[in-house]
Enzyme design. Structure first.
Site, PDB file in Angstrom:
ATOM      1  N   LEU A  64     -29.180  37.295   4.341  1.00  0.00           N
ATOM      2  CA  LEU A  64     -29.156  38.647   3.772  1.00  0.00           C
ATOM      3  C   LEU A  64     -29.449  38.626   2.276  1.00  0.00           C
ATOM      4  CD1 LEU A  64     -25.987  39.640   5.782  1.00  0.00           C
ATOM      5  CD2 LEU A  64     -28.268  40.655   6.062  1.00  0.00           C
ATOM      6  N   PRO A  65     -29.811  39.799   1.698  1.00  0.00           N
ATOM      7  CA  PRO A  65     -30.298  39.789   0.323  1.00  0.00           C
ATOM      8  C   PRO A  65     -29.284  39.490  -0.782  1.00  0.00           C
ATOM      9  CG  PRO A  65     -30.420  42.020   1.273  1.00  0.00           C
ATOM     10  CD  PRO A  65     -30.013  41.093   2.371  1.00  0.00           C
ATOM     11  N   THR A  95     -28.640  33.523  -0.271  1.00  0.00           N
ATOM     12  CA  THR A  95     -28.236  33.077  -1.610  1.00  0.00           C
ATOM     13  C   THR A  95     -27.223  34.088  -2.120  1.00  0.00           C
ATOM     14  OG1 THR A  95     -30.433  32.188  -1.990  1.00  0.00           O
ATOM     15  CG2 THR A  95     -29.011  32.451  -3.918  1.00  0.00           C
ATOM     16  N   LYS A 170     -27.394  25.824  -5.022  1.00  0.00           N
ATOM     17  CA  LYS A 170     -28.561  26.709  -4.873  1.00  0.00           C
ATOM     18  C   LYS A 170     -28.891  27.414  -6.192  1.00  0.00           C
ATOM     19  CE  LYS A 170     -31.684  29.406  -3.064  1.00  0.00           C
ATOM     20  NZ  LYS A 170     -33.032  28.899  -2.873  1.00  0.00           N
ATOM     21  N   LYS A 245     -31.927  38.581  -9.002  1.00  0.00           N
ATOM     22  CA  LYS A 245     -30.552  38.430  -8.485  1.00  0.00           C
ATOM     23  C   LYS A 245     -30.048  37.003  -8.704  1.00  0.00           C
ATOM     24  CE  LYS A 245     -30.118  37.018  -4.471  1.00  0.00           C
ATOM     25  NZ  LYS A 245     -29.965  36.583  -3.066  1.00  0.00           N
TER      26      LYS A 245
END
Ligand code: NAD
Length: 293
Positions: A64-65, A95, A170, A245
């Protein structure tokens, strides 16, 4: 194994395709009905809601975003944890950020479910080719349970430490991706303005000390790498707004420790300019346009 997959975008769809190819039953959910239809075309079973999907799956994977979407989908009243079976495994490949991931793992454990964070590197090409790197945060048991499933979608499955560690790794990787995309853009545009052919310059860089993943696999200069988003209208890769983001999450995560991240902060501004100009959904390599004549 009955697997539920939530988030069928650029990354989720090809990852789901690889799970289907190994004979697993895969249930698919996304807020976009078009995305569900594409998953069904590949052989997935459609779900009408997160709750319906979670109730019948042994394993739920999310792609998901943003952290707030992840939190809502996993921890919300109609979310995965509220409806999944006791003992179910939840693998969040989105992420997100270390804090959110650690919190979700605790909420999961309190309700008898195992949660691991397992963000990925390798982009859409890696998702299609099942060569992703998975950076896993969580318990030893969570890692060992997730490993066989992740191995179907990737080739490097690394246990980074307790819950949140995968997201920490990440963010460190993606700040380098952001900074190197800007740096390769600068270098390629200088070279072209000095009269060099872009493919010749890329060939030199890729056999010299400036070589990096962006220069080699994901070169932002159009026409240099045939199947890179830059050679295909800057579509189909990693959206500029998602990079903003990730850089924001890296900057936020450095706040408490006062860790300086000057290159990250500067790079973020270039992606914000691109987004401000209407390029937020374009691939990150479109940032090269800010440097081209
Ligand atoms: P995307 O925007 O293409 O896909 C996200 C999907 O989630 C969309 O289909 C959207 O409809 C769906 N979605 C949004 N809200 C939802 C909800 N509440 N319930 C169900 N579905 C919902 O994004 P992507 O490029 O596939 O990236 C997904 C994640 O992977 C992000 O966290 C991104 O940072 C990360 N990532 C992306 C890449 C890349 O190259 N694209 C590489 C590594 C990691």
């Amino acid at each position: 194994m009955d697997i539920g997959f939530i988030g069928l975008g650029h990354m989720g769809l090809p990852m789901l395709g690889n799970l289907l190819a190994t004979g697993h039953t895969v249930r698919a959910f996304d807020t976009s009905s078009g995305a569900i239809a594409q998953a069904v075309e590949r052989g997935a079973l459609p779900s009408r809601s997160v709750a319906e999907l979670a109730a019948s799956a042994d394993v739920v994977i999310t792609m998901l975003p943003t952290p707030s979407v992840v939190r809502g989908v996993i921890c919300g009243p109609d979310g995965v944890l509220a409806h999944a079976r006791q003992g179910a495994l939840v693998i969040d490949c989105s992420t997100s950020d270390p804090h959110t991931a650690a919190e979700i793992e605790m909420i999961g454990a309190a309700s008898g479910k195992t949660v691991v964070d397992a963000p990925v590197s390798g982009g859409v090409p890696g998702a299609k080719a099942a060569t992703l790197t998975f950076m896993v945060g969580g318990s030893d048991l969570g890692f060992e349970s997730a490993r066989p499933i992740l191995s179907v979608m990737g080739k490097n499955i690394v246990h980074c430490g307790p819950a949140g560690s995968g997201q920490a790794a990440k963010l460190c990787n993606n700040l380098l991706l952001g900074v190197s995309t800007i740096a390769v853009s600068e270098s390629m545009c200088l070279g072209v303005s000095l009269g060099l052919a872009p493919d010749v310059l890329a060939q030199i860089i890729n056999t010299s000390s400036g070589r990096c993943w962006v220069s080699e696999v994901y070169n932002p200069y159009p026409g240099v790498v045939a199947d890179a988003p830059a050679s295909n209208g800057f579509s189909g890769g990693f959206a500029c707004d998602l990079m903003i983001k990730d850089l924001s999450l890296a900057l936020d995560s450095a706040h408490n420790s006062r860790q300086p991240l000057p290159m990250t902060a500067l790079s973020k501004q270039f992606f914000q300019v691109l987004s401000h100009q209407g390029g937020g959904s374009k691939d990150i390599s479109a940032v090269v346009g800010l440097f081209k004549k």
